[in-house]
Design a protein around this motif. Structure first.
Motif, mmCIF file in Angstrom:
data_model
loop_
_atom_site.group_PDB
_atom_site.id
_atom_site.type_symbol
_atom_site.label_atom_id
_atom_site.label_comp_id
_atom_site.label_asym_id
_atom_site.label_seq_id
_atom_site.Cartn_x
_atom_site.Cartn_y
_atom_site.Cartn_z
ATOM 1 N N VAL A 199 17.390 50.187 -27.686
ATOM 2 C CA VAL A 199 18.791 50.576 -27.740
ATOM 3 C C VAL A 199 19.665 49.337 -27.588
ATOM 4 C CG1 VAL A 199 20.621 51.951 -26.704
ATOM 5 C CG2 VAL A 199 18.274 52.842 -26.797
ATOM 6 N N ALA A 200 19.475 48.634 -26.476
ATOM 7 C CA ALA A 200 20.260 47.437 -26.217
ATOM 8 C C ALA A 200 19.575 46.598 -25.160
ATOM 9 C CB ALA A 200 21.675 47.795 -25.764
ATOM 10 N N GLY A 201 19.750 45.282 -25.270
ATOM 11 C CA GLY A 201 19.222 44.367 -24.280
ATOM 12 C C GLY A 201 20.230 43.293 -23.969
ATOM 13 N N ILE A 202 20.104 42.700 -22.774
ATOM 14 C CA ILE A 202 21.029 41.655 -22.364
ATOM 15 C C ILE A 202 20.267 40.629 -21.528
ATOM 16 C CG2 ILE A 202 21.797 42.990 -20.341
ATOM 17 C CD1 ILE A 202 24.601 41.738 -20.795
ATOM 18 N N SER A 203 20.486 39.358 -21.841
ATOM 19 C CA SER A 203 19.802 38.281 -21.137
ATOM 20 C C SER A 203 20.536 37.948 -19.836
ATOM 21 C CB SER A 203 19.744 37.039 -22.030
ATOM 22 O OG SER A 203 21.040 36.466 -22.164
ATOM 23 N N ARG A 204 19.922 37.068 -19.045
ATOM 24 C CA ARG A 204 20.576 36.602 -17.832
ATOM 25 C C ARG A 204 21.947 36.013 -18.130
ATOM 26 N NH1 ARG A 204 17.026 32.964 -13.743
ATOM 27 N NH2 ARG A 204 15.575 34.548 -12.984
ATOM 28 N N GLY A 205 22.028 35.300 -19.212
ATOM 29 C CA GLY A 205 23.270 34.624 -19.561
ATOM 30 C C GLY A 205 24.275 35.497 -20.274
ATOM 31 N N GLY A 206 23.901 36.749 -20.523
ATOM 32 C CA GLY A 206 24.847 37.683 -21.123
ATOM 33 C C GLY A 206 24.733 37.849 -22.630
ATOM 34 N N MET A 207 23.714 37.237 -23.236
ATOM 35 C CA MET A 207 23.537 37.457 -24.676
ATOM 36 C C MET A 207 23.013 38.870 -24.898
ATOM 37 S SD MET A 207 22.009 33.876 -26.100
ATOM 38 C CE MET A 207 21.973 34.561 -27.741
#
Length: 115
Positions: free
Chosen positions: A48-56
């Motif tokens: 569905v959606a993913g987000i990295s530590r840095g906010g990407m």
């Protein structure tokens, strides 16, 4: 022991909105990638959606432009704002959090879009 707990979900009419939250307990470390997958009956689990530590961020094609993912690193919290929901969004939504080189998963929360 690391635990991934999801909150939110439920039943909403087409065109409506829901917000899912996911918190990681039992770890003092910041999570790596966090996000959501979903699985509808008879279908494979899909991103569905993913987000990295840095906010990407990254989104599945079917939700891009309708869903928005965000995270609070200090709280090991990730949220998914779902707008303009469609019956095809009906599924069990699973939160994941990357730590120690592997993903930890929540138990899943049901989202049903129906009139």
């Amino acid at each position: 022991q690391v635990q991934v707990l999801e909150f939110g979900g439920g039943t909403v009419q087409p065109g409506g909105s829901l917000r899912l939250s996911c918190v990681v307990f039992g770890s003092a470390s910041m999570m790596d990638g966090m996000g959501w997958y979903r699985q509808a009956p008879g279908k494979v689990r899909e991103l569905v959606a993913g987000i990295s530590r840095g906010g990407m961020t990254r989104y599945g094609d079917s939700v891009s432009g309708r869903f928005h993912i965000s995270r609070d690193n200090a709280k090991n919290l990730v949220e998914l704002q779902m707008n303009a929901l469609e019956p095809e969004d009906t599924a069990v939504y699973y939160c994941y959090a990357g730590t120690g080189g592997e993903n930890r998963w929540g138990q899943g929360t049901q989202v049903t879009v129906s009139s």
